[in-house]
Design a protein around this motif. Sequence first.
Motif, PDB file in Angstrom:
ATOM      1  N   SER A  13      38.497  42.642  30.320  1.00  0.00           N
ATOM      2  CA  SER A  13      39.465  42.845  29.254  1.00  0.00           C
ATOM      3  C   SER A  13      40.419  41.669  29.141  1.00  0.00           C
ATOM      4  N   ALA A  14      40.759  41.049  30.236  1.00  0.00           N
ATOM      5  CA  ALA A  14      41.668  39.909  30.184  1.00  0.00           C
ATOM      6  C   ALA A  14      41.218  38.887  31.223  1.00  0.00           C
ATOM      7  N   ARG A  15      41.310  37.666  30.854  1.00  0.00           N
ATOM      8  CA  ARG A  15      40.935  36.603  31.791  1.00  0.00           C
ATOM      9  C   ARG A  15      42.179  36.102  32.506  1.00  0.00           C
ATOM     10  N   VAL A  16      42.109  36.090  33.820  1.00  0.00           N
ATOM     11  CA  VAL A  16      43.219  35.621  34.623  1.00  0.00           C
ATOM     12  C   VAL A  16      42.746  34.357  35.341  1.00  0.00           C
ATOM     13  N   ALA A  17      43.567  33.329  35.246  1.00  0.00           N
ATOM     14  CA  ALA A  17      43.222  32.079  35.926  1.00  0.00           C
ATOM     15  C   ALA A  17      43.317  32.292  37.432  1.00  0.00           C
ATOM     16  N   PRO A  18      42.319  31.828  38.160  1.00  0.00           N
ATOM     17  CA  PRO A  18      42.367  32.015  39.617  1.00  0.00           C
ATOM     18  C   PRO A  18      43.493  31.193  40.231  1.00  0.00           C
ATOM     19  N   ARG A  19      44.158  31.788  41.197  1.00  0.00           N
ATOM     20  CA  ARG A  19      45.249  31.091  41.874  1.00  0.00           C
ATOM     21  C   ARG A  19      44.672  30.221  42.978  1.00  0.00           C
TER      22      ARG A  19
END
Length: 126
Positions: A13-19
């Motif tokens: 649903s949402a793309r989160v940039a990897p930390r």
Amino acid sequence: MQTLASRPSLRASARVAPRRAPRVAVVTKAALDPQIVISGSTAAFLAIGRFVFLGYQRREANFDSTVGPKTTGATYFDDLQKNSTIFATNDPAGFNIIDVAGWGALGHAVGFAVLAINSLQGANLS
């Protein structure tokens, strides 16, 4: 027929940039410097071989004249006593390249054994 990517349960649903993990610099320091250990043990064994055990190596044994095969009237031991010009050195005691290679190899072996035993002390061997 629906593809796997189009199914609602598998779609993100949402793309989160990897930390990125913080960088930690790991510095390992050996307890003993390998160059010093190998050089020191080799130098020590060469000195021991030259100044302590060379007389023991070059001792003349009192063999009976019947020892060894006789081909030209000389025994095998007499043939071994002849000086070789290939290994001749200017060392007064006669320490030649064969002695340097032998005692140097022993020095290297002992130096590596010291380093190996030293590295076992820090390891968890349970």
